[in-house]
Design an enzyme around this catalytic site. Structure first.
Site, short mmCIF file in Angstrom:
data_model
loop_
_atom_site.label_atom_id
_atom_site.label_comp_id
_atom_site.label_asym_id
_atom_site.label_seq_id
_atom_site.Cartn_x
_atom_site.Cartn_y
_atom_site.Cartn_z
N HIS A 1 6.31 -0.13 1.28
CA HIS A 1 5.75 0.82 0.32
C HIS A 1 6.56 0.83 -0.97
CE1 HIS A 1 3.46 2.08 3.70
NE2 HIS A 1 4.51 2.53 4.35
N TYR B 1 0.86 -1.19 0.00
CA TYR B 1 0.00 0.00 0.00
C TYR B 1 0.89 1.23 0.00
CZ TYR B 1 0.75 -0.11 5.09
OH TYR B 1 1.31 -0.14 6.34
#
Ligand code: C5P
Length: 305
Positions: free
Chosen positions: A281, A233
């Site tokens: 990330h 994410y």
């Protein structure tokens, strides 16, 4: 007879020309309708001048918003937070008994161009002397543990918005808007507990009337559309940058960029090499996207030192 006809034709022609000329000189072209008062507006007709990225209609949650199940299903697994949608809805309705029904967003002011400084936490801010430029913007958005004290010359000293999630929360002053990111059910429970115990505290952590909670559907949209589903994410910093594009008409970006070893090292810390990286990330994809937004003049990017 011929002469009279010629004179009549001449008279009619001259009258027609004068009439037409009068109309042309009175013509007032329709004013170009602009969505902002900046040199360039970000989302003209709802999309960015880059990859046709659209404006998300509801970046913040409000009391009457119903999170779609598919967005909840994305959200519940990003940090293995679990839970059911009915539990989520119950918790959120408790949150909205404690905070305003709608996020305290200021309407755009006609004739004004609202500017944002989004301040990431990169060490490239050190010795940059960006402080005055950051403070000059209408909104100054800091992220997680990002703070001013001791670094004013490089990072400024105003904070209008502090982006945080429970683990990165810090004491805010009464006028700073807390922009809360939730990544799991426990984060929502933390908001409820934190606000409901405020009356018994000497100093509340933040002003509950200024709380804005970021919509998980917006977070998913950033992951799926802006970052093509890369990694787990998006980072809070990248999501804050996209959020700034939704609340300002001009966005200045500071403090983004890993060090030469690919670590997201922080301006206030001396972290051992290779210990930080970029978490789960998509750091490279995010940075490429930031560079592309810069190239297409969607944002102003400041490299630091
Ligand atoms: O690490 P932290 O989450 O506190 O930093 C805030 C944001 O700033 C990150 O989510 C990341 O997007 C950005 N950042 C960066 N380069 C760094 C440190 C942080 O781009 N060296």
């Amino acid at each position: 007879m011929k002469t009279i006809a010629r004179m009549l034709i001449l008279f009619l022609s001259v009258s027609a020309i004068l009439f037409f000329w009068g109309k042309v000189s009175q013509y007032d072209p329709p004013q170009e309708r602009r969505s902002c008062a900046c040199d360039k507006c970000l989302f003209e007709n709802g999309t960015l001048a880059f990859q046709n990225l659209s404006k998300f209609s509801q970046p913040f949650l409000s009391r009457n918003y119903n999170l779609p199940e598919e967005d909840f299903n994305w959200w519940r697994v990003i940090q293995h937070g679990g839970g059911t949608i009915s539990e989520y809805r119950r918790n959120m309705s408790r949150v909205f008994q404690l905070i305003p029904a709608n996020p305290p967003l200021e309407e755009s002011i006609p004739g004004r161009c609202r500017t944002c400084a989004v301040v990431g936490n990169s060490r490239n801010l050190l010795k940059s002397k960006y402080g005055p430029l950051i403070d000059f913007q209408d909104y100054v958005i800091r992220i997680n543990m990002g703070h001013s004290k001791g670094f004013e010359a490089d990072v400024g000293n105003r904070t209008t918005h502090q982006v945080m999630y429970p683990e990165s929360s810090s004491q805010l002053d009464n006028t700073t808007r807390p922009v809360l990111f939730t990544f799991k059910m426990r984060d929502i429970q933390w908001i409820i507990k934190n606000i409901s115990t405020q009356p018994s505290r000497k100093k509340p952590l933040f002003n509950k009337d200024l709380v804005m909670v970021v919509n998980p559907a917006f977070m998913r949209n950033i992951h799926h559309v802006w970052l093509q589903r890369k990694d787990y994410y998006p980072s809070t910093g990248f999501m804050s940058l996209v959020l700034a594009l939704h609340i300002c008409e001009e966005v200045h970006v500071f403090g983004f960029g890993a060090d030469s070893d690919g670590n997201w090292s922080h301006y206030w810390a001396n972290e051992p090499k290779n210990e930080v990286k970029t978490g789960g990330h998509p750091g490279n994809v995010e940075f490429e996207m930031i560079m592309a937004l810069t190239k297409h003049k969607v944002i102003e990017f400041y490299n630091g030192r």
